[in-house]
Motif scaffolding. Sequence first.
Motif, PDB file in Angstrom:
ATOM      1  N   GLY A  55       0.985  -1.209  -0.136  1.00 33.09           N
ATOM      2  CA  GLY A  55      -0.527  -0.098   0.028  1.00 33.09           C
ATOM      3  C   GLY A  55       0.778   0.944  -0.130  1.00 33.09           C
ATOM      4  N   CYS A  56       0.469   2.835   0.127  1.00 33.98           N
ATOM      5  CA  CYS A  56       0.956   3.432   0.015  1.00 33.98           C
ATOM      6  C   CYS A  56       0.030   5.653   0.424  1.00 33.98           C
ATOM      7  CB  CYS A  56       1.467   3.799  -1.552  1.00 33.98           C
ATOM      8  SG  CYS A  56       2.086   5.289  -1.422  1.00 33.98           S
ATOM      9  N   ASP A  57       1.148   5.139   1.599  1.00 32.22           N
ATOM     10  CA  ASP A  57       0.139   7.116   1.840  1.00 32.22           C
ATOM     11  C   ASP A  57       0.195   7.758   1.090  1.00 32.22           C
ATOM     12  OD1 ASP A  57      -1.059   5.216   3.793  1.00 32.22           O
ATOM     13  OD2 ASP A  57       0.454   5.348   5.213  1.00 32.22           O
ATOM     14  N   ARG A  58       0.982   7.799  -0.068  1.00 32.37           N
ATOM     15  CA  ARG A  58       1.211   8.974  -0.508  1.00 32.37           C
ATOM     16  C   ARG A  58      -0.245  10.200  -1.327  1.00 32.37           C
ATOM     17  NH1 ARG A  58       5.295  12.184  -0.736  1.00 32.37           N
ATOM     18  NH2 ARG A  58       7.195  11.967   1.561  1.00 32.37           N
ATOM     19  N   PHE A  59      -0.821   8.890  -2.329  1.00 32.50           N
ATOM     20  CA  PHE A  59      -1.664   9.446  -3.099  1.00 32.50           C
ATOM     21  C   PHE A  59      -1.103  11.081  -4.416  1.00 32.50           C
ATOM     22  CE2 PHE A  59      -3.565   8.016   0.765  1.00 32.50           C
ATOM     23  CZ  PHE A  59      -4.920   7.687   0.129  1.00 32.50           C
ATOM     24  N   CYS A  60      -0.220  10.545  -4.962  1.00 31.99           N
ATOM     25  CA  CYS A  60       0.334  11.323  -6.019  1.00 31.99           C
ATOM     26  C   CYS A  60      -1.141  11.441  -6.487  1.00 31.99           C
ATOM     27  CB  CYS A  60       1.746  10.495  -6.687  1.00 31.99           C
ATOM     28  SG  CYS A  60       2.618  10.423  -5.478  1.00 31.99           S
ATOM     29  N   ALA A  61      -1.311  12.058  -8.098  1.00 34.95           N
ATOM     30  CA  ALA A  61      -2.411  12.174  -7.773  1.00 34.95           C
ATOM     31  C   ALA A  61      -2.360  11.817  -9.357  1.00 34.95           C
ATOM     32  CB  ALA A  61      -1.690  13.670  -8.932  1.00 34.95           C
ATOM     33  N   TYR A  62      -1.913  10.722  -9.989  1.00 36.83           N
ATOM     34  CA  TYR A  62      -2.099  10.313 -11.359  1.00 36.83           C
ATOM     35  C   TYR A  62      -2.137   8.922 -10.820  1.00 36.83           C
ATOM     36  CZ  TYR A  62       2.394   9.357  -9.930  1.00 36.83           C
ATOM     37  OH  TYR A  62       3.748   9.156  -9.637  1.00 36.83           O
ATOM     38  N   CYS A  63      -1.895   7.930  -9.407  1.00 35.44           N
ATOM     39  CA  CYS A  63      -1.327   6.450  -9.041  1.00 35.44           C
ATOM     40  C   CYS A  63      -2.469   5.999  -8.653  1.00 35.44           C
ATOM     41  CB  CYS A  63      -0.473   6.824  -8.218  1.00 35.44           C
ATOM     42  SG  CYS A  63       0.352   5.271  -7.931  1.00 35.44           S
ATOM     43  N   ILE A  64      -2.527   5.119  -8.888  1.00 36.89           N
ATOM     44  CA  ILE A  64      -3.929   4.128  -8.077  1.00 36.89           C
ATOM     45  C   ILE A  64      -3.424   3.222  -6.756  1.00 36.89           C
ATOM     46  CG2 ILE A  64      -3.979   1.993  -9.895  1.00 36.89           C
ATOM     47  CD1 ILE A  64      -6.942   2.861 -10.241  1.00 36.89           C
ATOM     48  N   VAL A  65      -2.217   3.235  -7.152  1.00 34.37           N
ATOM     49  CA  VAL A  65      -2.000   1.924  -6.036  1.00 34.37           C
ATOM     50  C   VAL A  65      -2.892   2.297  -4.428  1.00 34.37           C
ATOM     51  CG1 VAL A  65      -0.288   1.733  -4.201  1.00 34.37           C
ATOM     52  CG2 VAL A  65       0.237   1.419  -7.170  1.00 34.37           C
ATOM     53  N   PRO A  66      -3.196   3.697  -3.877  1.00 33.81           N
ATOM     54  CA  PRO A  66      -3.852   3.778  -2.894  1.00 33.81           C
ATOM     55  C   PRO A  66      -4.887   2.930  -2.672  1.00 33.81           C
ATOM     56  CG  PRO A  66      -2.438   6.041  -3.039  1.00 33.81           C
ATOM     57  CD  PRO A  66      -2.509   4.529  -4.662  1.00 33.81           C
ATOM     58  N   TYR A  67      -5.693   2.578  -3.997  1.00 36.68           N
ATOM     59  CA  TYR A  67      -6.916   3.132  -3.931  1.00 36.68           C
ATOM     60  C   TYR A  67      -7.319   1.702  -4.180  1.00 36.68           C
ATOM     61  CZ  TYR A  67      -7.235   7.439  -4.953  1.00 36.68           C
ATOM     62  OH  TYR A  67      -6.996   8.756  -4.687  1.00 36.68           O
ATOM     63  N   ARG A  79       1.738  16.078  -7.161  1.00 34.49           N
ATOM     64  CA  ARG A  79       1.852  16.048  -5.815  1.00 34.49           C
ATOM     65  C   ARG A  79       3.036  15.019  -5.665  1.00 34.49           C
ATOM     66  NH1 ARG A  79      -3.684  17.073  -3.419  1.00 34.49           N
ATOM     67  NH2 ARG A  79      -3.996  18.806  -3.856  1.00 34.49           N
ATOM     68  N   ARG A  80       3.623  15.406  -6.455  1.00 35.76           N
ATOM     69  CA  ARG A  80       4.839  14.670  -5.747  1.00 35.76           C
ATOM     70  C   ARG A  80       5.325  14.934  -4.716  1.00 35.76           C
ATOM     71  NH1 ARG A  80       5.997   9.578  -7.024  1.00 35.76           N
ATOM     72  NH2 ARG A  80       7.661   9.730  -7.355  1.00 35.76           N
ATOM     73  N   GLY A  81       5.566  16.055  -4.071  1.00 33.92           N
ATOM     74  CA  GLY A  81       5.765  16.764  -3.307  1.00 33.92           C
ATOM     75  C   GLY A  81       8.042  16.784  -3.149  1.00 33.92           C
ATOM     76  N   GLY A 137       8.463  -2.846  -2.130  1.00 33.99           N
ATOM     77  CA  GLY A 137       7.296  -1.846  -1.850  1.00 33.99           C
ATOM     78  C   GLY A 137       6.312  -1.257  -2.799  1.00 33.99           C
ATOM     79  N   GLN A 138       5.245  -0.778  -2.980  1.00 37.26           N
ATOM     80  CA  GLN A 138       5.224   0.792  -3.325  1.00 37.26           C
ATOM     81  C   GLN A 138       5.883   1.413  -3.229  1.00 37.26           C
ATOM     82  OE1 GLN A 138       1.883  -1.716  -2.130  1.00 37.26           O
ATOM     83  NE2 GLN A 138       1.541  -2.791  -4.855  1.00 37.26           N
ATOM     84  N   ASN A 139       6.087   2.002  -1.576  1.00 39.65           N
ATOM     85  CA  ASN A 139       7.147   2.729  -1.656  1.00 39.65           C
ATOM     86  C   ASN A 139       7.992   2.460  -0.784  1.00 39.65           C
ATOM     87  OD1 ASN A 139       8.059   5.026  -0.937  1.00 39.65           O
ATOM     88  ND2 ASN A 139       6.208   6.293   0.000  1.00 39.65           N
ATOM     89  N   SER A 197      11.399   3.360  -4.555  1.00 41.70           N
ATOM     90  CA  SER A 197      11.582   4.276  -3.570  1.00 41.70           C
ATOM     91  C   SER A 197      10.947   5.727  -3.747  1.00 41.70           C
ATOM     92  CB  SER A 197      13.334   4.318  -3.323  1.00 41.70           C
ATOM     93  OG  SER A 197      13.712   3.100  -2.688  1.00 41.70           O
ATOM     94  N   HIS A 198      10.401   6.432  -3.161  1.00 40.56           N
ATOM     95  CA  HIS A 198      10.034   7.679  -3.211  1.00 40.56           C
ATOM     96  C   HIS A 198      10.916   8.602  -3.443  1.00 40.56           C
ATOM     97  CE1 HIS A 198       7.939  11.536  -3.600  1.00 40.56           C
ATOM     98  NE2 HIS A 198       6.900  11.097  -3.652  1.00 40.56           N
ATOM     99  N   PRO A 199      11.341   9.560  -4.184  1.00 39.42           N
ATOM    100  CA  PRO A 199      12.528  10.447  -3.535  1.00 39.42           C
ATOM    101  C   PRO A 199      12.304  11.652  -2.583  1.00 39.42           C
ATOM    102  CG  PRO A 199      11.496  10.986  -5.731  1.00 39.42           C
ATOM    103  CD  PRO A 199      11.001   9.272  -5.309  1.00 39.42           C
TER     104      PRO A 199
HETATM  105  S1  SF4 Z   1       3.374   6.975  -7.046  1.00 36.92           S
HETATM  106 FE1  SF4 Z   1       4.658   5.679  -6.296  1.00 36.92          FE
HETATM  107  S2  SF4 Z   1       4.359   6.990  -3.795  1.00 36.92           S
HETATM  108 FE2  SF4 Z   1       3.148   8.074  -5.447  1.00 36.92          FE
HETATM  109  S3  SF4 Z   1       0.855   7.222  -4.778  1.00 36.92           S
HETATM  110 FE3  SF4 Z   1       1.723   5.304  -6.363  1.00 36.92          FE
HETATM  111  S4  SF4 Z   1       2.074   3.991  -4.926  1.00 36.92           S
HETATM  112 FE4  SF4 Z   1       2.508   5.448  -4.038  1.00 36.92          FE
END
Ligand code: SF4
Length: 469
Positions: free
Chosen positions: A171-183, A291-293, A215-217, A252-254
Amino acid sequence: MTEPATSRIDDACATANRRVHVITYGCQMNVYDSRRIVQVLGAEGWVETADPAMADLILVNSCSVRDRPEKKILGTLSRLLPLKEAHPGLRFGVCGCVAQQHGDALLDKVPYIDLVFGPDRIADLPAILASTGKGLRQSRTTLDAPADYTFLDVDPSVETGATSFLTIMKGCDRFCAYCIVPYVRGRQVSKPADRVLAEVTSLVAVGVREVTLLGQNVNAYGKDRPGETDFPSLLSRIAGVPGLRRVRFVTSHPADADDRLLDLFGTLPALAEFLHLPVQSGSDSVLARMRRGYTAAQYLERLARVRRAAPDIALSTDFIVGFPGETDEEFEATLRLVEEARFDSMFSFKYSSRPGTLAAQTRDDVPEARKAERLARLQTLQDGISRERLARFLGREEEVLIEGPSRDTRQGGRGKAILEMQGRTRTNLTVNIATDVPIGEARGRLARVRIDEILVHSLRGTVLAWEAA
Ligand code: SF4
């Protein structure tokens, strides 16, 4: 996207048991999940078959992060449909993020799919199959709440190679704007550190020499367990497991790649010199919309830091071109970042909207032709840089971990007379090696290899010395 990986065959048992054929698309996490599917079914007497014509169950484990996964799955299963017509007991299943995303709708839409299950439901597969055996078509896609989530223990007996993946968080808590992973994978959950250590130890005991932590992140590991082991501490502990020669991690997330983590590349001998650090864009305004931070400058500073720790490290990244609103100027900023970063390799994709994400609320307004043109320019630029980066290996001596016969040998081409093996450098490059050492003796051993030839994306070399058996 990777090519589909098909399962291995166990000829010894193939006649006596029910057989499953697993087709895997997408990331290493899906490859890992497919191994767990085989593990769970193996405990119920199933065996894996590489031949779909021999199977009683065909599963497609697919990713919904990019591309058109639904189309791909349906294309794959419709090609296999004649098998189902010839063998009425054969069942088709869909799993992974696509199953999570579409659930019942897949059953409604495709009459020949018998079961659909999400990544959190792998352990329930025997029960799901028991229901489908009674003629019920099943969809199970509930995501466990983080507090209830339990990781499947890795059964090391299903691992047969020198290298292994190991999921340490999901899973992931980051919720990048384009990414479906957290859902589709849910919120971040980290596996307890002691369990990770025990699993690494058990993998080493069956001959695994290199572990890639997944891991996704992955480098946010532990942030959901405050006060417990964080990622740099976990890596340090894993690197100390006796017999483990290499550890890698992805993805990894930067913004979670802090100094402590990056500096480990210069201090942990088992930490292989390879880092995949997705940047996605070189434009600060696009990065903000994604929303990459981080900014492009902050990202480049992360690269400089890790290169100070390990000057020869190989770096790879991901880019998305044509994110909504991406202007020519913003794309030029991406090209400038690529020029400056000097990545060893890159994965790059045209943006495509994923339902339910923040970016899906914005019009996908960059025309396809412009996305394609930008992608081609980006890839052409990187191809030249990749060739230049690869050339530095010519004539060098590299430590190579032998993984098995080279693809060419497996396909019966080069190396019919002399076996050609395949291994990887610490920098994650494939090296082909001609040798008369039997594969059973070579697999899992480290060799000192002189690099004689640079191929398009890989190397060819000669063994100078073998690690003692
Ligand atoms: S791109 Fe990576 S860090 Fe961003 S929401 Fe998706 S899995 Fe998480």
